[in-house]
Design an enzyme around this catalytic site. Structure first.
Site, short mmCIF file in Angstrom:
data_model
loop_
_atom_site.label_atom_id
_atom_site.label_comp_id
_atom_site.label_asym_id
_atom_site.label_seq_id
_atom_site.Cartn_x
_atom_site.Cartn_y
_atom_site.Cartn_z
N ASP B 7 0.89 -1.16 0.00
CA ASP B 7 0.00 0.00 0.00
C ASP B 7 0.93 1.21 0.00
OD1 ASP B 7 -2.12 1.70 0.19
OD2 ASP B 7 -2.42 1.43 2.33
N GLU B 68 -1.20 -1.14 -4.79
CA GLU B 68 -2.49 -0.45 -4.93
C GLU B 68 -2.39 0.60 -6.02
OE1 GLU B 68 -4.94 0.30 -1.43
OE2 GLU B 68 -5.22 2.34 -2.16
N ASP B 141 -2.73 0.88 6.99
CA ASP B 141 -1.91 0.60 5.80
C ASP B 141 -1.34 -0.81 5.83
OD1 ASP B 141 -1.33 3.79 5.00
OD2 ASP B 141 -1.54 3.36 7.12
#
Lengths: 194, 194
Positions: B7, B68, B141
């Protein structure tokens, strides 16, 4: 001072090396555009850009890298790819301990043409004049990379002087505050002694 | 199959390694969050993230990296930093010849919770259940990085099968077109011979 200017992009990434001389004299050392195939994986395209930038850093040994600061303006998808390309360029420079400074397109235009709203043709024209080029750098990304390097050469000394002045001002303010605190403490001690 | 989920972010970059077993079983191998100081130069922050990811690739040897996909939505400045962080992560993987796949937040949510509009708490809850974690990964996260790895493990076989089916369909269409052209040519030749 030698600067590598980079106009980042996945499809076309402009690279330009410029030497700064005394005053405002500038000299073009190298200029080119790196392309990566649009149908390749994003990570493979980033690797192509990274490899090219590393080759240029090895070959031309610039002392600083100037990268165009990206804004998500018209096309978000393109802006993201451009930001990713700029990220791997900054990384390659950081790995060699080189300073990386991001300049906005209007800073570059203002530095080179005197107007932050100059168009592409004006920027290219001024880049050719400043560097004494007889042939127009093509595509525009190549001229932009040279303009970025020139912008950095001219703006950086001012930026450094400004940062030094700010640091000095902060130091003076800090000392002044410390003297005030010492004086207040002394006044309080003398008051208590009376 | 072992996947590193990332992430991306400059301030906090979530990293999670997950192993996929038979069927839909998944096992957490490692999870952490890399932080870089907000007052450091952008290029130095990117170097910090790159170094951390390279250490993870060396230590855990994943076979694929899932990142992501960023959209410039709320805060353009943050989105650009996130895109640059994602770029250096993809580069680190590409340098080792590892496949990098970008998944959108809604793809990740849909894969893990069944709904593309699930909230953070639902995603974290399902990640804990799927991986049998007793302690909530913190900050969010970290949980997102694990969710990305799970999403990749479950989506990738389908994506590969779909790509193969599309390639087969294209091949059949091409052969059919070639047969039609040959038949038309033959009919023309016979017509001319009469």
């Amino acid at each position: 001072m030698r600067v590598l200017g980079v106009d980042p992009g996945l499809t076309r990434c402009g690279l330009g090396v410029v030497d700064g001389g005394t005053g405002r004299t500038v000299r073009a050392v190298a200029v080119d555009v790196v392309r990566t195939p649009p149908d390749a994986d994003l990570s493979v395209r980033l690797l192509g850009i990274s490899d090219a930038v590393e080759r240029w850093l090895d070959r031309y040994k610039p002392e600083a890298v100037a990268v165009e600061r990206v804004f998500a303006q018209h096309n978000v998808r393109t802006a993201m790819g451009t930001a990713q390309a700029g990220g791997v360029v900054a990384l390659a420079a950081a790995k060699r301990g080189l300073p990386v400074v991001f300049h906005t397109p209007s800073e570059v235009k203002a530095a080179v043409t005197g107007s932050g709203r100059a168009d592409k043709a004006q920027v290219t024209g001024m880049v050719m004049r400043l560097l004494g080029l007889e042939v127009k750098p093509h595509p525009a990304d190549a001229a932009d990379a040279l303009a970025l390097a020139i912008c950095h050469l001219w703006r950086e000394p001012m930026r450094v002087r400004l940062a030094e002045a700010e640091a000095r001002a902060a130091e003076i303010a800090k000392n002044h505050k410390a003297r005030l605190a010492a004086a207040a403490k002394q006044a309080k001690t003398q008051g208590a002694a009376r």
